[in-house]
Structures are given as C-alpha cells and as structure tokens.
Scaffold this motif. Sequence first.
Motif, PDB file in Angstrom:
ATOM      1  N   SER A   1       0.811  -1.201   0.009  1.00 17.10           N
ATOM      2  CA  SER A   1      -0.104  -0.063   0.281  1.00 17.10           C
ATOM      3  C   SER A   1       0.926   1.143  -0.221  1.00 17.10           C
ATOM      4  O   SER A   1       1.880   1.137   0.609  1.00 17.10           O
TER       5      SER A   1
ATOM      6  N   ARG B   1      -9.898   8.783   2.263  1.00 17.86           N
ATOM      7  CA  ARG B   1     -10.098   7.519   1.268  1.00 17.86           C
ATOM      8  C   ARG B   1      -9.232   6.540   2.085  1.00 17.86           C
ATOM      9  O   ARG B   1      -7.912   6.779   2.657  1.00 17.86           O
ATOM     10  N   GLU B   2      -9.707   5.481   2.306  1.00 19.97           N
ATOM     11  CA  GLU B   2      -9.009   4.428   2.926  1.00 19.97           C
ATOM     12  C   GLU B   2      -9.434   3.118   2.221  1.00 19.97           C
ATOM     13  O   GLU B   2     -10.496   2.650   2.163  1.00 19.97           O
ATOM     14  N   ASP B   3      -8.459   2.349   1.514  1.00 20.52           N
ATOM     15  CA  ASP B   3      -8.737   0.913   0.850  1.00 20.52           C
ATOM     16  C   ASP B   3      -7.389   0.313   0.893  1.00 20.52           C
ATOM     17  O   ASP B   3      -6.415   0.674   1.418  1.00 20.52           O
ATOM     18  N   GLU B   4      -7.638  -0.992  -0.098  1.00 25.24           N
ATOM     19  CA  GLU B   4      -6.263  -1.749  -0.021  1.00 25.24           C
ATOM     20  C   GLU B   4      -5.156  -1.091  -0.564  1.00 25.24           C
ATOM     21  O   GLU B   4      -3.917  -1.575  -0.445  1.00 25.24           O
TER      22      GLU B   4
ATOM     23  N   LYS C   1      -4.062   4.658   2.227  1.00 23.40           N
ATOM     24  CA  LYS C   1      -4.926   5.700   2.827  1.00 23.40           C
ATOM     25  C   LYS C   1      -4.564   7.039   2.017  1.00 23.40           C
ATOM     26  O   LYS C   1      -3.285   7.148   1.476  1.00 23.40           O
TER      27      LYS C   1
END
Lengths: 113, 180
Positions: free
Chosen positions: A101, B86-89, B92
């Motif tokens: 990520s 926004r936060e996903d895989e 952030k």
Amino acid sequence: MSLNIFQDKKLIALAVESAVDKMKGVLLTRVRAVGESYPYSPDVPGVWVRGPDREGRYTVDIYVTLAVSGTTIPEMANRLRAEIWEQLHKEGIDMADRVTSVDIYVEDLVLAV
Amino acid sequence: MRIFNRVLATIISIAFIVASAMGIVYLIGLLSRNAQLTGLVSGIFRSLTRLNAGQIQATLIGIFLVSLVLLILEIRPFRARFITIREDEAGKTRVFGSDVERFLVQRLARGKGITPESVDVVVHGNRFDIATGIEVSTDADRQAVRSQVEYDVKTNLASIGLDDDLEHISIRVARVKRVA
C-alpha cells in the motif's frame, strides 16, 4: 525475501521520487519540520518505506504538497499511486508486488481559486 | 515550540518575575530604611539554607522527575492532525486538517454577508464544526441561512473529494446581524 533490506527500501524510495517528479502538481515535502518527529528517509526525504513484514512486503508513506485544479484529491491520489506502481514495474524488479500500500499524506494543499 | 520549551520558558519567566519582585521589595526596604521589608526577603533566603541533606535530595529528585516527564512529552512522536479522506487496500489518503479549515473559510467567505473573520471552522478528525457570523436582511429566515451555509459547505467539500463523511458536519450560525 531479500536480505538487503536497506537496498530494497532505497530502490522503492527512489522509484517513488521518480513517479512524483513525473506528476504535475505534486511535490514531495522535503523540509523537516523543526522540533517535530517527522518521517524522514535518508534516501528520499518525504518518503518513508516501512517493513518488510514476514512475507517481505513493504508499505510506503509519502508526504506531499498537492496542487488541486479541476479534479479531486482522491482522483489525484489514485493517479499518483498508479504512477508509483508503474515506476516500480519499470525498475525491472518485483517491487510492485512487494509494496502492499501507498499512504499519501497531503501536507500542504494548494487549491486553484 | 513544543510543551517542554513552553514549560521551561514559563518556569524561567516566573523565576525572573519572582526574583525581580523580591529585588524591588528589598530595594524599597533599603531606601526607606524599613527593616520589615528587607527582613522579609532575607528570611526567604535564610529558610532555604536551613534545608537538611534529605530535603535537598528530595527537592532535586522532584525536579529531575518533572524534567524527565517534560523531556518525554517533548521527544515523543508528533501526531499531525490529518483527516482520512479515503482508505482502501491501495492505501490511505490523508489531508492536513488546517488546510481544509483554510479552504472552507476562503470558500464560505465568498458568500453574501460573510467575511473570513466571521467564519470559524474547526475540524476534529472527520467531524466538521463550523460557526459562522452572517449579516442578513431583517426579514431573512435564520433556518434558510443555516441551510444555505450547510449546502455551501457540502458543495465545496465535494468539489475536492471530501464528501464521504458529510453527516459529521455541525453548523452554528452565530452573531446574526440584521441589516436593512
């Protein structure tokens, strides 16, 4: 899993720097704030490579100044991530699979009036 | 300047103020040949010399412990006030809170009867507390004004992609000044 963690981190940080350089309206926050414990990489200030975990994967935090004009912050962030992953692929290594990520911290927001 | 420096500066300032006050009292006592005033200051210094070794040690340990706590507060990691938008895989995306506050103040101040000085925006995490002082006409509906401000806030936040947590907006229309 590579044993040369420092080299991996440096490669990732430099790839991120190259990706940011290609993006219009994005600058890495290079200046360390006085008196604050601030994420600061010796390779590329403003890029903080964390890890690796047990599977040898890394996560990246980047601190940027973002100039937003005619688009939204999430859209710009997504474009920046895509550019970073593309740059990691270009390095000819499997880094893109090993970076799980990319967290983007907009340190300074510049908005078109 | 973080808390350690602030506390240190405060302690030094207080020490200077107290020392100055004692000096002035002593000087007035000397000039007016008032033994009570000079005796008061001399008595304070004499009482310090009467401390025994154990009391001095306890005082020094106390000062050391307070200094240690202040040092820890000073060097602990700084937590910047970021808002997660926004936060996903993929990761952030976070924005510095004061930037959003500045942006909202600028945009709201474009409205009729609103000045940058009359808008107060405080962002706590993803919660937006907005207080506005607005000049409205004498027959204006306060609720309508509030709705308009709320609409402006939502529209402006949406324009930069900050529209996921809009239910956390509280708007207070304060200091309504009615003009003809």
